[in-house]
Structures are given as C-alpha cells and as structure tokens.
Write a protein that holds these residues in place. Structure first.
Motif, PDB file in Angstrom:
ATOM      1  N   LEU A  57       0.826  -1.210   0.000  1.00  0.00           N
ATOM      2  CA  LEU A  57       0.000   0.000   0.000  1.00  0.00           C
ATOM      3  C   LEU A  57       0.856   1.254   0.000  1.00  0.00           C
ATOM      4  O   LEU A  57       0.507   2.264  -0.640  1.00  0.00           O
ATOM      5  CB  LEU A  57      -0.929   0.001   1.216  1.00  0.00           C
ATOM      6  N   LEU A  58       1.994   1.206   0.700  1.00  0.00           N
ATOM      7  CA  LEU A  58       2.907   2.347   0.726  1.00  0.00           C
ATOM      8  C   LEU A  58       3.422   2.657  -0.675  1.00  0.00           C
ATOM      9  O   LEU A  58       3.464   3.820  -1.090  1.00  0.00           O
ATOM     10  CB  LEU A  58       4.075   2.054   1.669  1.00  0.00           C
ATOM     11  N   ILE A  59       3.805   1.619  -1.421  1.00  0.00           N
ATOM     12  CA  ILE A  59       4.277   1.825  -2.792  1.00  0.00           C
ATOM     13  C   ILE A  59       3.179   2.426  -3.660  1.00  0.00           C
ATOM     14  O   ILE A  59       3.409   3.372  -4.431  1.00  0.00           O
ATOM     15  CB  ILE A  59       4.779   0.497  -3.386  1.00  0.00           C
ATOM     16  N   ILE A  60       1.951   1.907  -3.540  1.00  0.00           N
ATOM     17  CA  ILE A  60       0.836   2.422  -4.341  1.00  0.00           C
ATOM     18  C   ILE A  60       0.570   3.892  -4.031  1.00  0.00           C
ATOM     19  O   ILE A  60       0.386   4.721  -4.942  1.00  0.00           O
ATOM     20  CB  ILE A  60      -0.427   1.579  -4.087  1.00  0.00           C
ATOM     21  N   LEU A  61       0.565   4.250  -2.741  1.00  0.00           N
ATOM     22  CA  LEU A  61       0.280   5.634  -2.343  1.00  0.00           C
ATOM     23  C   LEU A  61       1.401   6.578  -2.747  1.00  0.00           C
ATOM     24  O   LEU A  61       1.148   7.686  -3.257  1.00  0.00           O
ATOM     25  CB  LEU A  61       0.049   5.702  -0.833  1.00  0.00           C
ATOM     26  N   VAL A  62       2.648   6.153  -2.545  1.00  0.00           N
ATOM     27  CA  VAL A  62       3.785   7.017  -2.887  1.00  0.00           C
ATOM     28  C   VAL A  62       3.837   7.281  -4.389  1.00  0.00           C
ATOM     29  O   VAL A  62       4.030   8.415  -4.833  1.00  0.00           O
ATOM     30  CB  VAL A  62       5.108   6.389  -2.390  1.00  0.00           C
TER      31      VAL A  62
END
Length: 293
Positions: free
Chosen positions: A13-18
């Motif tokens: 999720l961090l990769i998607i949001l960033v």
C-alpha cells in the motif's frame, strides 16, 4: 504469519500511495510497479487469512475445514493472481527493454494509454484463461476422505485426493504453463540478454551502473518468483515430501509479496526520496497545525 501479512499489506500500500501522489514517479515503470503491488495484496489476502485459520485450529481439530465451493474459489483467485503477476513481470521486462535498448522512442512507445492497455490485458488474460483449468477441476469427482495435506487449496494436493481421471486436467495445466510461465520467462530472458548486451556497450562506467540499477530490482524479483514457481509447478521433484511442498508454497504465496516492496524500496533511490519527501511534508504540516493551535 499475521505480522508478515500486515507488513506485506502496508508495504505494498505504501508503494501504491507514494507512486500515486508523487509526480516524479508518474512513469510507466512505477505504474507497472503499482499493478504488481495490487497482485501481491490480492495474493496475500486470498491465502494468508485462511492459512492462519488452519494453523490456529490445527492443534485442536487437526486442521481447518473449507467447503468445496470456497476451495475452488480460492484456487481460482490464487491461480489467476499468479498468472497476472507472471504477465505483469513480463510487461515490466518489456518496459525496461524499451527504456534501455531503444531510449529515443521510449516516450512514444510507452504512452499512458499503451501502459493501461498492457496492464488491463495482463489482468484480463490472467483471470480469463485460468477459468479453463478451474472449470475442469471443479467437475472432478471426490469420493474418499477429502483431506488436503496442504496449507491452502492448491491444484496438486486437490488432484491427489480426486477419484476421477486427472489426465485432462494435467494436460490443460501443462498447456497453460506453457502460455503463462514458459513463454513469459523466455521473453524475460531474451529481454535481459539484450539489456545486458546494450549496457556492456555503454562506454562510461557510471552510465553502465545507472542503466543496470534501473532494472536490478525487477531482475531480483523475477528470479525469486520464477524460481519458486518452476520448483513447485513446472519441474517438481519426484517424491517431493509434503513438508518441502508446503515450504516452497510459503515462499511464493507469503514471502515473495513481502520481499517485493522491500526490494523496490531499499534498492530504488527515487522511491526512497519520494517517501522521505512525503514524510517530511507530513511532519511540517502537523507541526504547523500544532503551532496554530
């Protein structure tokens, strides 16, 4: 297992949001990386919660129970997400091939519309072509003790407890393996052979290092994913024990989705920089809120 699952979901999720909120990361490579993160989240969510249920109740009930319909559903979504990931990794290798071997035409080839088309095609092909094998598997007859010696509803343990002739299913699986595993792996190998040849022709050492750094993370992820996939499905060892089979299954269903965001965040300077900038902005924003209060 629960901790690994939480870290996997948060990391992807961090990769998607960033990538979504950082304009510097709005490029085809990072767009495909978000799609890979979606498949990892889907794969982990399909497998791990039910696996936790089985592990928790193993001591009391000697394993968990699942209905036949839920078992086939889990097998379908698990197989479809694996197939989609195979195709997405192939598309990502194609993207790196164009970027390094044909950089002058990269922006004209890898347009936003073309990237969306490649992504949608990977998802649709993965989820549609798997239906063939799943429909045939669902029509098998199970007459004995329906005890699956595995951590989830995988194809091979399911075929082992069937009373029907599984030759047709195994033939379909072999053909699907050629389409979804063998051919994509050949394309990936050919892409990286051309990439390595092109990188070695770069005169400057710094240029070679910069070119290789853009595809090293993807190469590591592909190596881990396909090694476990080939070990379990394509070239399984005869007489392989159930324990070894379970360990290999854990590698590509639990630990590969965990390692993907770790590899991409640790080895990618642009993602680390974007995460640092976003966290710094959040700190500044909260500090300004506290001062105003």
């Amino acid at each position: 297992m629960l901790l690994i699952y939480c870290v996997t979901i948060c990391g992807n999720l961090l990769i998607i949001l960033v990538v979504s909120y950082s304009r510097s990361l709005h490029s085809p490579m990072y767009f495909f990386l978000t799609q890979l993160s979606f498949t990892d989240i889907l794969l982990s969510t399909i497998i791990v919660p039910n696996m936790l249920h089985v592990v928790l109740y193993e001591g009391m009930n000697n394993g968990g129970t699942i209905t036949f319909a839920n078992c086939i559903t889990q097998l379908y979504f698990f197989s479809a997400s694996e197939a989609s990931e195979c195709l997405l990794l192939t598309v990502m290798s194609y993207d790196r091939y164009i970027a390094i071997c044909n950089p002058l035409h990269y922006t004209s080839i890898m347009t936003s519309a073309h990237c969306v088309q490649l992504s949608i095609s990977s998802w649709m092909v993965g989820f549609s072509i798997i239906c063939i094998g799943i429909l045939t598997t669902s029509m098998l007859y199970f007459c004995g003790p329906n005890i699956i010696d595995h951590l989830f509803c995988d194809l091979v343990p399911l075929l082992n407890i069937s009373c029907s002739d599984t030759f047709l299913v195994q033939l379909e699986v072999s053909l699907l393996s050629i389409l979804l595993v063998i051919i994509p792996s050949i394309i990936i190998v050919m892409s990286y052979v051309n990439i390595i040849i092109t990188i070695l022709r770069i005169p400057s050492r710094i240029g070679r290092q910069k070119a290789f750094s853009t595809c090293s993370s993807h190469l590591i992820v592909v190596s881990i994913f396909y090694w476990t996939l080939f070990s379990v499905y394509v070239f399984p060892t005869r007489g392989q024990s159930s324990t070894i089979s379970k360990v290999l299954s854990l590698l590509y269903t639990v630990f590969t989705p965990l390692t993907n965001p770790i590899i991409y965040t640790l080895r990618n300077k642009e993602i680390r920089k974007a995460i640092h900038e976003k966290s710094h902005k959040c700190i500044i924003y909260f500090n300004s809120r506290e001062n105003s209060i």
